[in-house]
Design an enzyme around this catalytic site. Structure first.
Site, PDB file in Angstrom:
ATOM      1  N   ASP A  85       0.863  -1.176   0.000  1.00 16.31           N
ATOM      2  CA  ASP A  85       0.000   0.000   0.000  1.00 16.31           C
ATOM      3  C   ASP A  85       0.902   1.229   0.000  1.00 16.31           C
ATOM      4  O   ASP A  85       1.960   1.229   0.630  1.00 16.31           O
ATOM      5  CB  ASP A  85      -0.850   0.049   1.273  1.00 16.31           C
ATOM      6  CG  ASP A  85      -2.047  -0.878   1.248  1.00 16.31           C
ATOM      7  OD1 ASP A  85      -2.113  -1.749   0.364  1.00 16.31           O
ATOM      8  OD2 ASP A  85      -2.902  -0.737   2.136  1.00 16.31           O
ATOM      9  N   HIS A 142       4.621  -7.536   0.289  1.00 14.69           N
ATOM     10  CA  HIS A 142       4.205  -8.828  -0.255  1.00 14.69           C
ATOM     11  C   HIS A 142       4.878  -9.096  -1.595  1.00 14.69           C
ATOM     12  O   HIS A 142       5.450  -8.197  -2.210  1.00 14.69           O
ATOM     13  CB  HIS A 142       2.681  -8.857  -0.381  1.00 14.69           C
ATOM     14  CG  HIS A 142       1.981  -8.756   0.944  1.00 14.69           C
ATOM     15  ND1 HIS A 142       1.332  -9.820   1.521  1.00 14.69           N
ATOM     16  CD2 HIS A 142       1.835  -7.713   1.805  1.00 14.69           C
ATOM     17  CE1 HIS A 142       0.828  -9.448   2.688  1.00 14.69           C
ATOM     18  NE2 HIS A 142       1.116  -8.167   2.880  1.00 14.69           N
ATOM     19  N   SER A 245       8.674   3.569   4.908  1.00 13.44           N
ATOM     20  CA  SER A 245       9.785   3.825   4.000  1.00 13.44           C
ATOM     21  C   SER A 245       9.373   3.614   2.548  1.00 13.44           C
ATOM     22  O   SER A 245       8.264   3.941   2.158  1.00 13.44           O
ATOM     23  CB  SER A 245      10.987   2.957   4.359  1.00 13.44           C
ATOM     24  OG  SER A 245      12.146   3.456   3.754  1.00 13.44           O
TER      25      SER A 245
END
Length: 280
Positions: A85, A142, A245
């Protein structure tokens, strides 16, 4: 140079980061207050979380790396899905070995991966994507596709902020900051997924190793996994940031055609279509 950039050269970034790491991992005390303040300030959507009750989190790190509820991020029917995200910082073609960071700023693939020219050469004229995770975002990372882990490289470096303003103002930012380079082999060929550290990013960890940068010893370290079978499925968690980050990915030439809906600065969600292998 803007003050917002200049002061980052002067700040004791490592000391701040170590302090933030200790604070974020502590349980009790200020943790419940910090969690509530952070969720309110950044508008964190707890409806998506597996555990939505803020009072259930024992430490800030536990809250920050919270899992999502089942089905919150369905995987698109695509060869490559978005691993995080966040927001798209930049993406596109690697010009020979140069990655576009921001107007007037580029850096080399070799610098990004810690000076390994042979590894970097695999991505000459290939594709890259730089994805920024803001404080409010989900902070687990992921897999963009099924792949086998081959190597991991810890590269020490600076701890500049990685927000968009800093990316526009600090040359070679993502090749200067501390980072963890993960090298994978997939059905589409090799690719690299880089976790880039930043100011107050307490640590970066992977599912196969745990915290990678705990000691911050100041030298490059490598781990080889070619004799092991560490296989990760598309959409499976591969790591996480303890505070936010950036992720940078590199793909070889002719492997990835980006989702035509993608544009720089656009918001993205883990699991959405990142692109396909070209059919031509």
């Amino acid at each position: 140079m803007r003050f917002s950039i200049l002061h980052q050269y002067l700040l004791p970034k490592l000391a701040l980061t170590r302090f933030a790491g200790r604070l974020a991992s502590s349980q009790g005390g200020m943790a419940p207050h910090l969690i509530r303040w952070f969720a309110r300030k950044y508008g964190v959507n707890m409806d998506e979380a597996h555990v939505s009750d803020l009072a259930s989190y024992r430490s800030f790190n536990e809250f920050f790396t919270r899992a999502l509820r089942e089905g919150a991020r369905p995987l698109a029917d695509a060869d490559f899905v978005c691993p995080v995200d966040g927001a798209i910082s930049q993406f596109g073609t690697i010009e020979h070995d140069q990655i576009f960071q921001a107007k007037g700023h580029r850096y080399s693939t070799a610098a990004l991966v810690g000076g390994d020219g042979k590894l970097a050469a695999l991505f000459d004229h290939g594709s890259f994507a730089t994805l920024y995770l803001s404080p409010r975002d989900y902070h687990r990372i992921h897999m963009p596709c099924d792949a086998r882990l081959m190597r991991m490289i810890y590269v020490p470096g600076a701890l500049f902020s990685v927000n968009p303003a800093t990316a526009r103002g600090v040359p070679g930012l993502f090749a200067r900051n501390e980072r963890v380079v993960c090298v994978f082999e997939s059905a589409f060929g090799p690719f690299v997924l880089v976790l880039v550290g930043a100011t107050i990013v307490g640590s970066m960890q992977t599912v196969w190793h745990g915290v990678v940068n705990a000691s911050r010893i100041g030298k490059i370290r490598e781990w080889h996994y070619d004799k092991e079978q560490i296989l990760l499925k598309k959409g499976e968690e591969m790591g996480r940031f303890l505070l936010g980050s950036t992720v940078v990915m590199l793909f070889p030439r002719g492997v990835l055609e980006f989702n035509p809906a993608w544009t720089a600065t656009a918001a993205i969600k883990m699991g959405e279509a990142m692109g396909h292998k070209p059919t031509r």
